[in-house]
Design an enzyme around this catalytic site. Structure first.
Site, mmCIF file in Angstrom:
data_model
loop_
_atom_site.group_PDB
_atom_site.id
_atom_site.type_symbol
_atom_site.label_atom_id
_atom_site.label_comp_id
_atom_site.label_asym_id
_atom_site.label_seq_id
_atom_site.Cartn_x
_atom_site.Cartn_y
_atom_site.Cartn_z
ATOM 1 N N SER A 17 0.235 -1.086 -0.446
ATOM 2 C CA SER A 17 0.216 0.164 0.220
ATOM 3 C C SER A 17 0.995 1.391 -0.053
ATOM 4 C CB SER A 17 -0.942 -0.309 1.163
ATOM 5 O OG SER A 17 -0.998 1.093 1.466
ATOM 6 N N HIS A 42 -1.605 -2.097 -4.149
ATOM 7 C CA HIS A 42 -2.677 -0.586 -4.287
ATOM 8 C C HIS A 42 -2.975 0.255 -3.532
ATOM 9 C CE1 HIS A 42 -6.201 -2.058 -0.637
ATOM 10 N NE2 HIS A 42 -6.068 -1.067 -0.030
ATOM 11 N N ASP A 44 -4.848 3.737 -1.744
ATOM 12 C CA ASP A 44 -5.964 4.320 -1.038
ATOM 13 C C ASP A 44 -6.454 5.240 -0.824
ATOM 14 O OD1 ASP A 44 -5.930 1.701 0.694
ATOM 15 O OD2 ASP A 44 -4.349 2.354 1.205
ATOM 16 N N MET A 46 -9.561 8.270 -0.174
ATOM 17 C CA MET A 46 -9.900 8.701 1.019
ATOM 18 C C MET A 46 -11.052 10.395 0.224
ATOM 19 S SD MET A 46 -7.052 7.672 3.873
ATOM 20 C CE MET A 46 -6.596 5.791 3.819
ATOM 21 N N HIS A 75 -8.425 1.238 -3.979
ATOM 22 C CA HIS A 75 -9.932 0.430 -2.316
ATOM 23 C C HIS A 75 -9.674 2.066 -2.259
ATOM 24 C CE1 HIS A 75 -9.275 0.536 2.410
ATOM 25 N NE2 HIS A 75 -10.730 0.387 1.759
ATOM 26 N N MET A 77 -11.943 4.034 -1.086
ATOM 27 C CA MET A 77 -12.726 4.524 0.695
ATOM 28 C C MET A 77 -13.764 6.331 0.529
ATOM 29 S SD MET A 77 -9.662 3.545 3.732
ATOM 30 C CE MET A 77 -8.788 3.365 1.682
ATOM 31 N N MET A 146 -11.293 -5.900 6.027
ATOM 32 C CA MET A 146 -10.114 -4.920 6.605
ATOM 33 C C MET A 146 -10.407 -5.405 8.336
ATOM 34 S SD MET A 146 -9.614 -2.581 4.621
ATOM 35 C CE MET A 146 -9.236 -1.119 6.051
ATOM 36 N N ASP A 184 -6.133 -6.218 5.070
ATOM 37 C CA ASP A 184 -6.345 -4.721 4.690
ATOM 38 C C ASP A 184 -5.977 -4.289 5.966
ATOM 39 O OD1 ASP A 184 -4.873 -1.977 4.882
ATOM 40 O OD2 ASP A 184 -6.848 -2.264 2.557
#
Ligand code: DX5
Ligand code: ZN
Length: 240
Positions: A17, A42, A44, A46, A75, A77, A146, A184
């Site tokens: 990540s 990966h 992330d 957000m 990913h 979020m 998660m 994760d």
């Protein structure tokens, strides 16, 4: 029994990540992870609403696409992920992880990603039961459990997720064995071993890879070695 034996044979895969990477030299860090045998990268994303933090967007994926041949998993979020798929696909995302939580039209979201020709996974938070996956599992390429509450790197692994990981593994073996089971959050050598013993086959790790003072290669070797131990324990228990 057959399912268990197959599980032992499956080698664990690592998805570093980049949230924990040094952004001033992101390309270099991702190249190190690729050389060290990363399975995919990966990313992330957000939005400051779905989780109490903001992070990265499609421009980062676009830049990474120029420096790595590895698949880039995104990913999300964020609320309303459907609004952003086109942008991320254009930037170079190969797969999407969308949360079960907060999505009133998950089936539609999944079909949309499939129509774009990309891999799709559903993410469940620590407090969300495995059972919510029952109806949607046949449509999935990945399930991500998660093992911390989403929003931040460098948190402690939540051990109460382990029975759920085992339940998800059982569901996958029964319904869709080709679906990957990914974890994760808070993955280090110790928790990697526990997660793999519970049935995970892909591990996302940020801090334990990019924050290791010995470097990315050494960190990934350490994680792999730990999971090999988990496999041996499983073999032993099968023979017993
Ligand atoms: C947390 C993110 C994770 C995070 C993991 O919300 O989804 O991918 O980067 O970081 P570590 O491995 O540091 O827990
Ligand atoms: Zn993540």
């Amino acid at each position: 029994m057959k399912g268990k034996v197959e599980k032992v044979k499956r080698a664990v895969k690592l998805a570093p990540s980049i949230l924990a990477a040094d952004f001033a030299r992101l390309g270099e860090q991702v190249a190190e992870a690729e050389r060290a045998g990363a399975y995919r990268i990966h990313v992330d994303v957000m939005d400051g609403h779905f989780v109490p933090n903001i992070s990265l967007g499609a421009p980062i994926v676009k830049s990474l696409r120029q420096v790595t041949r590895l698949p880039i998993e995104t990913h999300l979020m964020i609320f309303n992920p459907d609004l952003f798929f086109d942008e991320f696909v254009e930037a170079g995302s190969d797969s999407f992880l969308v949360h079960w939580e907060g999505n009133n039209n998950l089936h539609r979201t999944i079909q949309r990603v499939k129509s774009l020709g990309k891999r799709i996974g559903v993410v469940i938070n620590p407090a969300t039961p495995a059972s919510v996956l029952a109806e949607i599992l046949p449509d999935l390429d990945q399930v991500l459990v998660m093992t911390v509450n989403p929003g931040f790197g460098h948190q402690h692994f939540i051990h109460s997720t382990l029975p759920k990981i085992r339940r998800v593994r059982e569901m996958i073996e029964r319904v869709r064995p080709e679906c990957e089971l990914e974890l994760d959050g808070g993955i280090d050598a110790d928790t990697a071993r526990l997660g793999v013993a519970a049935g995970a086959d892909v591990l996302v790790a940020g801090t334990s890879i990019f924050g290791d003072p010995d470097g990315v290669d050494a960190a990934m070797k350490r994680l792999r070695a730990a999971t090999e131990t988990a496999t041996k324990v499983k073999k032993g228990s099968l023979c017993a």
